[in-house]
Design a protein around this motif. Structure first.
Motif, PDB file in Angstrom:
ATOM      1  N   THR A 160       0.832  -1.209   0.000  1.00 36.21           N
ATOM      2  CA  THR A 160       0.000   0.000   0.000  1.00 36.21           C
ATOM      3  C   THR A 160       0.865   1.257   0.000  1.00 36.21           C
ATOM      4  N   ALA A 161       1.960   1.243   0.766  1.00 36.08           N
ATOM      5  CA  ALA A 161       2.872   2.388   0.785  1.00 36.08           C
ATOM      6  C   ALA A 161       3.568   2.545  -0.561  1.00 36.08           C
ATOM      7  N   LEU A 162       3.915   1.424  -1.194  1.00 36.95           N
ATOM      8  CA  LEU A 162       4.588   1.466  -2.486  1.00 36.95           C
ATOM      9  C   LEU A 162       3.693   2.099  -3.538  1.00 36.95           C
ATOM     10  N   VAL A 163       2.442   1.653  -3.601  1.00 31.89           N
ATOM     11  CA  VAL A 163       1.516   2.192  -4.598  1.00 31.89           C
ATOM     12  C   VAL A 163       1.287   3.683  -4.362  1.00 31.89           C
ATOM     13  N   GLN A 164       1.124   4.069  -3.111  1.00 27.57           N
ATOM     14  CA  GLN A 164       0.903   5.477  -2.802  1.00 27.57           C
ATOM     15  C   GLN A 164       2.101   6.329  -3.215  1.00 27.57           C
ATOM     16  N   ARG A 165       3.287   5.800  -3.010  1.00 23.10           N
ATOM     17  CA  ARG A 165       4.496   6.540  -3.353  1.00 23.10           C
ATOM     18  C   ARG A 165       4.665   6.689  -4.870  1.00 23.10           C
ATOM     19  N   LEU A 166       4.155   5.740  -5.625  1.00 26.90           N
ATOM     20  CA  LEU A 166       4.343   5.749  -7.072  1.00 26.90           C
ATOM     21  C   LEU A 166       3.244   6.487  -7.839  1.00 26.90           C
ATOM     22  N   GLU A 167       2.190   6.907  -7.142  1.00 29.53           N
ATOM     23  CA  GLU A 167       1.148   7.664  -7.824  1.00 29.53           C
ATOM     24  C   GLU A 167       1.707   9.010  -8.317  1.00 29.53           C
ATOM     25  N   PRO A 168       1.203   9.550  -9.455  1.00 25.33           N
ATOM     26  CA  PRO A 168       0.154   8.963 -10.299  1.00 25.33           C
ATOM     27  C   PRO A 168       0.698   7.886 -11.242  1.00 25.33           C
ATOM     28  N   LYS A 169      -0.187   7.154 -11.844  1.00 24.64           N
ATOM     29  CA  LYS A 169       0.137   6.060 -12.760  1.00 24.64           C
ATOM     30  C   LYS A 169       1.039   5.021 -12.116  1.00 24.64           C
ATOM     31  N   ALA A 170       0.666   4.622 -10.899  1.00 25.78           N
ATOM     32  CA  ALA A 170       1.456   3.608 -10.197  1.00 25.78           C
ATOM     33  C   ALA A 170       1.505   2.313 -10.981  1.00 25.78           C
TER      34      ALA A 170
END
Length: 309
Positions: A238-248
């Motif tokens: 969840t932290a990884l996806v949030q950090r990679l937004e946008p277009k995770a």
């Protein structure tokens, strides 16, 4: 649905087992400890999932000798230790619906393995010593993973033991296998697969993102965890996806297809050719739905108590 799909996946990893007399006594060991436990449900009064924890001094076990090909060293080896399936005889009895073992390793990976397949035909050997330079030694050579990109190589060191797997067990059709990336075994957890994988869902929305959850189980679970559940080798999802937004999803897809270098060593992300853009989008959608939700509880069908021989 997930239960049936995982059963097929578990078959790729590849015992009712007889206890090996060599495991009957641990007297005289020198203190290399392997933790074994039955996963139990968490309650208000119990926040520790390690039910019936037993710390086994594996150095005190009577050793066996194995000569085998090793997929990490990519050569034949002669090692001394014990077969993992022999540990099954130490639990009396194994609850009927406990069907997988989760192998915990020093580097934070978790590899599930089907008990039925381990009993039938699969070699997983826990080596305590290796024959090297004409003598037995507990100092295992460092293994360097061979990747598609020669610059993307990650040293793997072993402390106290080394898991020896003699053949490629593929988790995906194109050949990704977690066995190339593990280091030393630290724990063996017994679980009911349906209940274990049901935890990886939003408690209030259990049917949300089934395709993304399946992508996680097939491709990601060995190194990544979700909200404190699962592996810790790589960033929590969840932290990884949030950090990679946008277009995770696009960044995750690119990372899996073209692992990047960075840090003291190149990135250890293994390339997975069959991880598709659809997988990436489903994965991110599922993780996003999990971000503000609560994981489902572990609710096995067995009682939470066993004994050890």
């Amino acid at each position: 649905m997930l239960t049936r799909l995982f059963c097929g996946l578990a078959a790729l990893f590849s015992v009712t087992a007889q206890v090996n007399p060599a495991l009957a006594s641990t007297a005289g060991g020198s203190g290399i400890v392997l933790d074994m436990w039955l996963r139990r449900p968490l309650t208000a009064g119990n926040t520790n999932p390690k039910g019936n924890l037993m710390s086994l001094d594996i150095k005190g076990l009577t050793p066996e000798i194995l000569e085998s090909y090793d997929i990490q060293y990519e050569r034949d080896v002669k090692v001394r230790g014990f077969h993992l399936r022999n540990l099954l005889g130490l639990m009396k009895p194994i609850p009927e619906n406990v069907d997988i073992m989760l192998l915990h390793t020093r580097n934070g990976m978790i590899v599930p393995i089907s008990i039925a397949r381990l009993r039938s035909d699969i070699q997983v050997f826990v080596a305590l010593e290796i024959w090297r330079d004409g003598k037995w030694t507990s100092e295992f050579p460092t293994s360097v993973r061979i990747a598609t990109n020669a610059k993307n190589e990650v040293p793997t060191t072993f402390v106290g033991n080394k898991v020896v797997v003699g053949q490629e067990w593929r988790a995906t059709e194109t050949g990704f296998t977690p066995w190339r990336h593990i280091d030393s075994l630290t724990g063996v957890e017994f679980v009911e697969s349906a209940a274990y994988f049901d935890q990886f869902q939003n408690k209030k929305k259990p049917k949300t993102g089934l395709e993304g959850r399946l992508a996680f189980i097939i491709h990601c679970q060995y190194c990544h965890g979700v909200k404190g559940l699962g592996a810790t080798r790589a960033p929590e999802m969840t932290a990884l996806v949030q950090r990679l937004e946008p277009k995770a999803w696009s960044k995750i897809y690119d990372q899996v297809q073209n692992p990047a270098s960075g840090g003291a060593y190149p990135h250890f992300m293994p390339k997975q050719k069959d991880f598709s853009k659809k997988n990436a989008k489903g994965l991110v959608s599922w993780i996003t739905s999990m971000r503000d939700g609560e994981l489902s509880p572990y609710e096995p069908s067995y009682e939470g108590r066993v004994e050890w021989r």
